[in-house]
Design a protein around this motif. Sequence first.
Motif, PDB file in Angstrom:
ATOM      1  N   ALA A  40      98.126 -13.828 -24.702  1.00  0.00           N
ATOM      2  CA  ALA A  40      98.960 -13.241 -23.628  1.00  0.00           C
ATOM      3  C   ALA A  40     100.265 -14.197 -23.073  1.00  0.00           C
ATOM      4  O   ALA A  40     101.097 -13.779 -22.625  1.00  0.00           O
ATOM      5  N   HIS A  41     100.330 -15.369 -23.743  1.00  0.00           N
ATOM      6  CA  HIS A  41     101.336 -16.314 -23.523  1.00  0.00           C
ATOM      7  C   HIS A  41     102.427 -15.815 -24.152  1.00  0.00           C
ATOM      8  O   HIS A  41     103.422 -16.177 -23.776  1.00  0.00           O
ATOM      9  N   TRP A  42     102.355 -15.075 -25.320  1.00  0.00           N
ATOM     10  CA  TRP A  42     103.416 -14.753 -26.194  1.00  0.00           C
ATOM     11  C   TRP A  42     103.879 -13.249 -26.324  1.00  0.00           C
ATOM     12  O   TRP A  42     104.790 -13.066 -26.564  1.00  0.00           O
ATOM     13  N   VAL A  43     102.790 -12.562 -26.169  1.00  0.00           N
ATOM     14  CA  VAL A  43     102.804 -11.082 -26.242  1.00  0.00           C
ATOM     15  C   VAL A  43     102.190 -10.394 -25.006  1.00  0.00           C
ATOM     16  O   VAL A  43     101.287 -10.873 -24.432  1.00  0.00           O
ATOM     17  N   PRO A  44     102.513  -8.975 -24.735  1.00  0.00           N
ATOM     18  CA  PRO A  44     101.765  -8.251 -23.728  1.00  0.00           C
ATOM     19  C   PRO A  44     100.183  -7.915 -23.815  1.00  0.00           C
ATOM     20  O   PRO A  44     100.241  -6.662 -23.886  1.00  0.00           O
ATOM     21  N   GLN A  45      99.539  -8.765 -24.235  1.00  0.00           N
ATOM     22  CA  GLN A  45      98.112  -8.372 -24.678  1.00  0.00           C
ATOM     23  C   GLN A  45      97.168  -9.473 -24.598  1.00  0.00           C
ATOM     24  O   GLN A  45      97.513 -10.789 -24.878  1.00  0.00           O
ATOM     25  N   HIS A  46      96.059  -9.232 -23.849  1.00  0.00           N
ATOM     26  CA  HIS A  46      95.040 -10.396 -23.673  1.00  0.00           C
ATOM     27  C   HIS A  46      94.288 -10.383 -25.062  1.00  0.00           C
ATOM     28  O   HIS A  46      93.699  -9.613 -25.345  1.00  0.00           O
ATOM     29  N   ARG A  47      94.342 -11.410 -25.765  1.00  0.00           N
ATOM     30  CA  ARG A  47      93.733 -11.532 -26.891  1.00  0.00           C
ATOM     31  C   ARG A  47      93.230 -13.005 -27.234  1.00  0.00           C
ATOM     32  O   ARG A  47      93.899 -13.891 -27.663  1.00  0.00           O
ATOM     33  N   GLU A  48      91.996 -13.245 -26.886  1.00  0.00           N
ATOM     34  CA  GLU A  48      91.562 -14.716 -26.861  1.00  0.00           C
ATOM     35  C   GLU A  48      90.742 -14.899 -28.402  1.00  0.00           C
ATOM     36  O   GLU A  48      90.005 -14.065 -28.708  1.00  0.00           O
ATOM     37  N   ARG A  49      91.359 -16.154 -29.045  1.00  0.00           N
ATOM     38  CA  ARG A  49      90.476 -16.396 -30.169  1.00  0.00           C
ATOM     39  C   ARG A  49      90.460 -17.671 -30.387  1.00  0.00           C
ATOM     40  O   ARG A  49      91.104 -18.803 -29.437  1.00  0.00           O
ATOM     41  N   ILE A  50      89.094 -18.248 -31.017  1.00  0.00           N
ATOM     42  CA  ILE A  50      89.011 -19.588 -31.298  1.00  0.00           C
ATOM     43  C   ILE A  50      89.654 -20.284 -32.337  1.00  0.00           C
ATOM     44  O   ILE A  50      89.836 -19.420 -33.462  1.00  0.00           O
ATOM     45  N   VAL A  51      90.270 -21.343 -32.387  1.00  0.00           N
ATOM     46  CA  VAL A  51      90.902 -21.851 -33.312  1.00  0.00           C
ATOM     47  C   VAL A  51      90.370 -23.446 -33.630  1.00  0.00           C
ATOM     48  O   VAL A  51      90.604 -23.946 -32.535  1.00  0.00           O
ATOM     49  N   LEU A  52      89.934 -23.595 -34.855  1.00  0.00           N
ATOM     50  CA  LEU A  52      89.511 -25.002 -35.082  1.00  0.00           C
ATOM     51  C   LEU A  52      90.446 -25.383 -36.198  1.00  0.00           C
ATOM     52  O   LEU A  52      90.850 -25.235 -37.304  1.00  0.00           O
ATOM     53  N   VAL A  53      91.085 -26.722 -35.779  1.00  0.00           N
ATOM     54  CA  VAL A  53      91.887 -27.567 -36.560  1.00  0.00           C
ATOM     55  C   VAL A  53      91.465 -28.723 -36.894  1.00  0.00           C
ATOM     56  O   VAL A  53      90.814 -29.550 -35.869  1.00  0.00           O
ATOM     57  N   ARG A  82      89.889 -30.826 -51.075  1.00  0.00           N
ATOM     58  CA  ARG A  82      90.085 -31.854 -49.951  1.00  0.00           C
ATOM     59  C   ARG A  82      91.323 -31.694 -49.453  1.00  0.00           C
ATOM     60  O   ARG A  82      92.407 -32.604 -49.447  1.00  0.00           O
ATOM     61  N   PRO A  83      91.958 -30.437 -48.715  1.00  0.00           N
ATOM     62  CA  PRO A  83      93.272 -30.523 -48.262  1.00  0.00           C
ATOM     63  C   PRO A  83      93.555 -31.433 -47.056  1.00  0.00           C
ATOM     64  O   PRO A  83      92.360 -31.820 -46.323  1.00  0.00           O
ATOM     65  N   PRO A  84      94.592 -32.068 -46.687  1.00  0.00           N
ATOM     66  CA  PRO A  84      94.485 -32.840 -45.714  1.00  0.00           C
ATOM     67  C   PRO A  84      94.366 -32.261 -44.361  1.00  0.00           C
ATOM     68  O   PRO A  84      93.787 -32.639 -43.353  1.00  0.00           O
ATOM     69  N   ALA A  85      94.480 -30.622 -43.954  1.00  0.00           N
ATOM     70  CA  ALA A  85      94.105 -30.102 -42.949  1.00  0.00           C
ATOM     71  C   ALA A  85      93.683 -28.697 -43.222  1.00  0.00           C
ATOM     72  O   ALA A  85      93.940 -28.178 -44.226  1.00  0.00           O
ATOM     73  N   PHE A  86      92.881 -28.137 -42.451  1.00  0.00           N
ATOM     74  CA  PHE A  86      92.549 -26.825 -42.251  1.00  0.00           C
ATOM     75  C   PHE A  86      92.750 -26.194 -40.882  1.00  0.00           C
ATOM     76  O   PHE A  86      92.818 -26.672 -39.864  1.00  0.00           O
ATOM     77  N   VAL A  87      92.993 -24.782 -40.941  1.00  0.00           N
ATOM     78  CA  VAL A  87      93.014 -23.986 -39.516  1.00  0.00           C
ATOM     79  C   VAL A  87      92.226 -23.003 -39.699  1.00  0.00           C
ATOM     80  O   VAL A  87      92.620 -22.029 -40.763  1.00  0.00           O
ATOM     81  N   LEU A  88      90.899 -22.706 -39.012  1.00  0.00           N
ATOM     82  CA  LEU A  88      90.124 -21.756 -39.181  1.00  0.00           C
ATOM     83  C   LEU A  88      90.262 -20.978 -37.794  1.00  0.00           C
ATOM     84  O   LEU A  88      90.336 -21.448 -36.822  1.00  0.00           O
ATOM     85  N   GLU A  89      90.163 -19.403 -37.954  1.00  0.00           N
ATOM     86  CA  GLU A  89      90.281 -18.714 -36.634  1.00  0.00           C
ATOM     87  C   GLU A  89      89.021 -17.919 -36.798  1.00  0.00           C
ATOM     88  O   GLU A  89      88.668 -17.278 -37.974  1.00  0.00           O
ATOM     89  N   ASN A  90      88.741 -17.398 -35.455  1.00  0.00           N
ATOM     90  CA  ASN A  90      87.695 -16.438 -35.508  1.00  0.00           C
ATOM     91  C   ASN A  90      87.692 -16.011 -33.850  1.00  0.00           C
ATOM     92  O   ASN A  90      88.408 -16.480 -33.239  1.00  0.00           O
ATOM     93  N   VAL A  91      86.669 -15.013 -33.699  1.00  0.00           N
ATOM     94  CA  VAL A  91      86.766 -14.394 -32.275  1.00  0.00           C
ATOM     95  C   VAL A  91      86.295 -15.383 -31.404  1.00  0.00           C
ATOM     96  O   VAL A  91      85.379 -16.344 -31.808  1.00  0.00           O
ATOM     97  N   LYS A  92      86.587 -15.173 -30.233  1.00  0.00           N
ATOM     98  CA  LYS A  92      86.176 -16.109 -29.156  1.00  0.00           C
ATOM     99  C   LYS A  92      84.552 -16.406 -29.099  1.00  0.00           C
ATOM    100  O   LYS A  92      84.206 -17.563 -28.708  1.00  0.00           O
ATOM    101  N   ASN A  93      83.923 -15.260 -29.426  1.00  0.00           N
ATOM    102  CA  ASN A  93      82.414 -15.421 -29.307  1.00  0.00           C
ATOM    103  C   ASN A  93      81.947 -16.023 -30.371  1.00  0.00           C
ATOM    104  O   ASN A  93      80.589 -16.174 -30.369  1.00  0.00           O
ATOM    105  N   LEU A  94      82.699 -16.516 -31.190  1.00  0.00           N
ATOM    106  CA  LEU A  94      81.875 -17.592 -32.433  1.00  0.00           C
ATOM    107  C   LEU A  94      81.124 -18.553 -31.812  1.00  0.00           C
ATOM    108  O   LEU A  94      79.983 -18.988 -32.019  1.00  0.00           O
ATOM    109  N   LYS A  95      81.489 -19.061 -30.503  1.00  0.00           N
ATOM    110  CA  LYS A  95      80.750 -20.111 -30.017  1.00  0.00           C
ATOM    111  C   LYS A  95      79.372 -19.884 -29.447  1.00  0.00           C
ATOM    112  O   LYS A  95      78.540 -20.720 -29.359  1.00  0.00           O
TER     113      LYS A  95
END
Length: 464
Positions: free
Chosen positions: A266-279, A214-227
């Motif tokens: 790409a906002h931070w590094v010279p690479q397009h890399r889209e990921r889905i993040v669930l907070v 039961r942590p107060p928060a979580f951050v889950l990361e996956n590829v964009k196509n998870l949706k």
Amino acid sequence: MSLNTEEQQRNEMADLEVVTKLLEIYDQTFLAEYLNQLPNNRWTRETINRWVKGKAAPSLTHSEYLHLLKLFPEPKVTPDTCDFRFIDLFAGIGGIRKGFEEQGGLCVFTSEWNKFAVRTYKANYACDNEYHRFNEDIRDVTLSADPSVSDEKAYEHIDSVIPDHDVLLAGFPCQPFSIAGVSKKNALGVKHGFECDTQGTLFFDVARIIAAKRPPAFVLENVKNLKSHDRGKTFKVIMKALDELGYEVADANHEGPNDPRIIDGAHWVPQHRERIVLVGFRRDLNIHQGFTLRDLKKPSKATAPKLGDILEPEVDNKYILTPNLWEYLFNYAKKHQEKGNGFGFGLVGPNDRARTLSARYYKDGSEILVDRGFDASKPFDDPQNVANRPRRLTPLECSRLMGFSTPNGSEFVIPVSDTQAYKQFGNSVVVPVFRAIAELIKPRLSTLKVTNRDVDTTSQKRVA
């Protein structure tokens, strides 16, 4: 304590212990060469190997012992200085951990099963201390591999193994969910929400840990196509499970394009890399109101480093494509372009932004090839074009491309082969993305006074 006393207190077992732990990260050749940085040393791979196998007696001088200790990473944060605590599941090489550590988080538990990723992880993060536990197979914690283990027993085991924490981090692999018939509970007519719907997947292990701790928060990361995975069924099951566990997922009701949960590195590094993040935040703690990933501080893509900023001035010739490989890639791309497929290699210069680095980069490097002067107006086999064949990125450049090292730096230790390094960076995350996410989450956690907050959540651990 005098040096002589220190040497007397350090025994053969201590010497063997430090070498054994370092051999979990580095090979015998590296350790021998590292020891030989000290004057008058003659260590070899064979002597270390004989020592570890018990065929020779340990014999380190105190200087050598202290020199080896320098290879272990220093803690970035301690229990006394941390702002919050987190656990790192499906950790890979620690990209999410690195971002959260940079915002004052303390990692208290890590789980990663790939032996090569574990080496890189332990080379870069403090893992050998009293407040951190390292685990390999997550199923050893959740007991999910044994169908005879009851849910109650599994929760008790998880609670005893994993320390209390404020944020659960997980870059879990994406797997298809079989909603019907996956659980013995169905056959018995006993349905337990996510325990039924997600069983047999690695997300199930994450959900079990959330239910137990039961942590107060979580951050889950996956590829964009998870949706869109499995025609949207996978994402639907995940969101339903998180809701049943009593968590509010940020931006869960978003519809249409420009989903704030899909973040481009790409906002931070010279690479397009889209990921889905669930907070997500525990609903009963009331710290989720108003939280949205739209508030994430994103630098302008125009201000992000260009590819030229991360490139080494000189690289080994082994990173230049062989004439045969370059000819194959060129002809393969040409064939697909003639068919209108548009498939080909990604040739990039110093002012460009690269495609997404993938785990298959070690095979041919085709998605990101550094231009060394190829002239498209001349025939492919022109001597100048042959001489100016493109090259792959080096592992150090990949480290910079993913934000593990600064654009001109080499802070991140790479103790594995080039092949393994390419796989690891291709499977990882853009570090500054998660630094920004941690920065956004941190104020919500600061409103809480105690880890796990002394809230009675017994009834919420079981989903009816």
